[in-house]
Design a protein around this motif. Structure first.
Motif, short mmCIF file in Angstrom:
data_model
loop_
_atom_site.label_atom_id
_atom_site.label_comp_id
_atom_site.label_asym_id
_atom_site.label_seq_id
_atom_site.Cartn_x
_atom_site.Cartn_y
_atom_site.Cartn_z
N LYS A 83 74.56 20.80 -31.20
CA LYS A 83 74.67 20.47 -32.64
C LYS A 83 73.32 20.76 -33.31
O LYS A 83 72.78 21.84 -33.13
CB LYS A 83 75.10 19.01 -32.80
CG LYS A 83 76.46 18.71 -32.14
CD LYS A 83 77.01 17.36 -32.55
CE LYS A 83 76.11 16.23 -32.10
NZ LYS A 83 76.68 14.90 -32.43
N LYS A 84 72.81 19.79 -34.07
CA LYS A 84 71.54 19.98 -34.78
C LYS A 84 70.49 19.01 -34.25
O LYS A 84 69.69 18.46 -35.00
CB LYS A 84 71.74 19.79 -36.28
CG LYS A 84 72.67 20.83 -36.91
CD LYS A 84 72.79 20.63 -38.42
CE LYS A 84 73.71 21.70 -39.02
NZ LYS A 84 73.86 21.53 -40.50
N GLU A 85 70.48 18.83 -32.95
CA GLU A 85 69.55 17.90 -32.34
C GLU A 85 68.09 18.34 -32.52
O GLU A 85 67.80 19.53 -32.66
CB GLU A 85 69.84 17.76 -30.84
CG GLU A 85 71.17 17.11 -30.52
CD GLU A 85 72.30 18.11 -30.36
OE1 GLU A 85 73.29 17.76 -29.71
OE2 GLU A 85 72.18 19.23 -30.90
N LYS A 114 66.41 25.24 -32.36
CA LYS A 114 67.77 25.21 -31.83
C LYS A 114 67.78 25.51 -30.33
O LYS A 114 68.61 25.01 -29.59
CB LYS A 114 68.63 26.24 -32.58
CG LYS A 114 70.08 26.31 -32.13
CD LYS A 114 70.89 25.14 -32.62
CE LYS A 114 72.37 25.33 -32.34
NZ LYS A 114 73.18 24.16 -32.76
N THR A 167 80.07 11.10 -29.36
CA THR A 167 79.36 11.96 -30.32
C THR A 167 78.27 12.81 -29.68
O THR A 167 77.88 13.83 -30.22
CB THR A 167 78.73 11.08 -31.42
OG1 THR A 167 77.87 10.10 -30.81
CG2 THR A 167 79.81 10.37 -32.23
N ARG A 169 76.65 15.52 -27.33
CA ARG A 169 77.12 16.77 -26.75
C ARG A 169 76.11 17.28 -25.71
O ARG A 169 74.90 17.16 -25.89
CB ARG A 169 77.31 17.83 -27.84
CG ARG A 169 78.41 17.50 -28.82
CD ARG A 169 79.78 17.57 -28.17
NE ARG A 169 80.85 17.24 -29.10
CZ ARG A 169 81.36 16.02 -29.26
NH1 ARG A 169 80.88 15.01 -28.53
NH2 ARG A 169 82.35 15.80 -30.12
#
Length: 463
Positions: A83-85, A114, A167, A169
């Motif tokens: 995701k956008k971690e 990313k 939630t 990932r």
């Protein structure tokens, strides 16, 4: 006609699927090592606790390879976030780049990329930035050589990740450099949770995850397995084997161009004459610390960075002796914590070995013909670069098994040699030093020398 067309299309599709499946299996085949069939580097990603926008995890790499290690400048680990971690902080390691964190105000994350790239911290790192098994410059020893230093760990605080197992990932596309290419990593899988024992051994804890649906805590550990392929690491070999014996004056050198040819620009093979003026300035150009330079080898017939010489030295009534010499022809690299693996049927009867450590390897049940050798700490575990000091040597005393022992047909020479996990190029079997006045070739020549004069006299008198 229409049904025939459909059948032909389905047949073509089936052939295409078979081709794709077979193509996808090439990588796993190349990564298979017959002497270490289960060797790999396994990473465990253990979620230890939760933060307001993510979690804290401990990532540990275990080198389960028997004889292949990761030398300096060490491992480099990468992945791609699902995701956008972001990475808020790290202990025991660091990312090579921070990335664009402009959308954050105040405290900036450690990394916003990313696809972060992580490296180990160096020895001497302050204690408040360390955890167990960290800060060794990315060096991982092999499992047999030193299991106490075959693991590396770091702690990572992940944000913008979610706070439950519904939630969060799993990261994707893991890559491992060790320090160059060669490793291929599979996808992360949920496995049985890791158990952690406190220093006093009186309490055990485990990785955890919150289940949003039932508001409970469940254990979670992600497992990533990376395997090594010598072909992916380097298209040309990195070592070769030469042979000699006391019973034959012939010295069988490494095969010509065993590790590439200088006149073939598509292969590695840059070499340097040892008599080159100002040799030091040519060998050590100014480079960025940690940069991996291609080998710069001494000009030889084989152009290999490493040569292993196996010399059958002496023969006794109940024993026989071999001398092994490992020579470094690479001007740009010192091999620390080196190791060598040999395969020979008499390795199950080693009586004594001088100046090397030794451990028997048994990759298959009932077969004890493989041994791992490495240098003694602070004595010869450091193989210096090309030059007068660029070699180490030892002797091995074998007890004879009279039912199998022979010097004929190259039996006394190794079947296979590995150096630092890479398979070395062997001379062709018909080039091995043979016994004088023995073997089929000699017996045939003696027989011919006696028979031909007799036949000549017979034909003369019969005419």
């Amino acid at each position: 006609m229409e049904s025939t067309s459909i059948v032909s299309k389905m047949s073509f599709l089936a052939v295409g699927i078979v081709f794709l499946v077979s193509s996808s299996s090439f990588t796993s085949t190349e990564a298979y090592d017959a002497l270490d069939p289960e060797g790999n580097i396994t990473m465990k990603w253990d979620v230890m606790s939760w933060t307001p926008d993510g979690y804290v995890a401990v990532v540990t790499m275990f080198n389960f390879q028997k004889y292949r290690h990761i030398p300096s400048p060490g491992w480099t680990l990468g992945w791609k976030w699902a995701k956008k971690e972001v990475i808020w902080s790290m202990v025991g390691a660091q990312t090579t780049e921070q990335g664009d964190c402009s959308k954050y105000k105040g405290n900036l994350p450690h990394c916003c990329k990313k696809d972060p790239t992580v490296v180990d911290l160096l020895p001497g790192t302050p204690y408040n930035q360390q955890i167990a098994n960290c800060c060794k410059g990315g060096v991982l020893n092999s499992w047999v050589q030193d299991p106490g230093t075959a693991a590396s760990s770091f702690q990572i605080s992940v944000g913008a990740a979610g706070t439950t197992n519904k939630t969060v990932r799993v990261p994707r596309n893991f890559t491992l450099m060790g320090p160059g290419p060669g490793y291929t990593c599979g996808p992360a899988k949920i496995v049985r949770p890791t158990q952690f024992v406190t220093p006093d051994t009186r309490r055990t804890t485990q990785a955890m995850s919150k289940n949003q649906e039932y508001f409970s805590i469940i254990a979670v550990t992600w497992n990533i397995t990376c395997t090594y392929s010598q072909f992916l690491a380097q298209r040309t070999p990195t070592c070769c084997v030469s042979l000699s014996s006391f019973y034959n004056e012939t010295i069988v050198g490494c095969p010509t161009c065993a590790c590439g040819c200088q006149n073939n620009k598509t292969e590695s093979g840059a070499c340097l004459d040892p008599d080159t003026p100002h040799l030091a300035s040519v060998v050590s150009p100014p480079t960025k610390k940690g940069t991996i330079l291609p080998p710069l080898v001494q000009c030889t017939r084989h152009l290999c960075p490493i040569r292993v010489h196996w010399h059958v030295k002496q023969n006794y009534k109940e024993y026989w002796r071999v001398k092994i010499t490992i020579t470094n022809f690479n001007y740009r690299l010192n091999y620390s914590q080196w190791n060598m693996v040999a395969q020979h049927p008499n390795l199950d009867n080693i009586t004594q070995i001088f100046s090397f450590n030794y451990k028997s390897l048994s990759p298959y049940a009932g077969l004890n013909d493989t041994a791992m050798l490495w240098g003694m700490k602070f004595y010869n575990d450091f193989l210096s670069e090309a030059g007068p000091l660029g070699n180490v040597q030892s002797e091995i005393l074998f007890r004879k098994d009279q039912s199998t022992f022979t010097f004929e047909k190259g039996w006394a020479f190794p079947r296979r040699i590995y150096f630092n996990g890479d398979n070395c190029v062997m001379p062709p079997p018909d080039a091995y030093p043979f016994l004088p006045n023995g073997g089929f070739r000699t017996e045939f020549s003696v027989f011919s020398a006696v028979l031909l004069p007799v036949l000549l006299v017979f034909f003369l008198f019969s005419a």
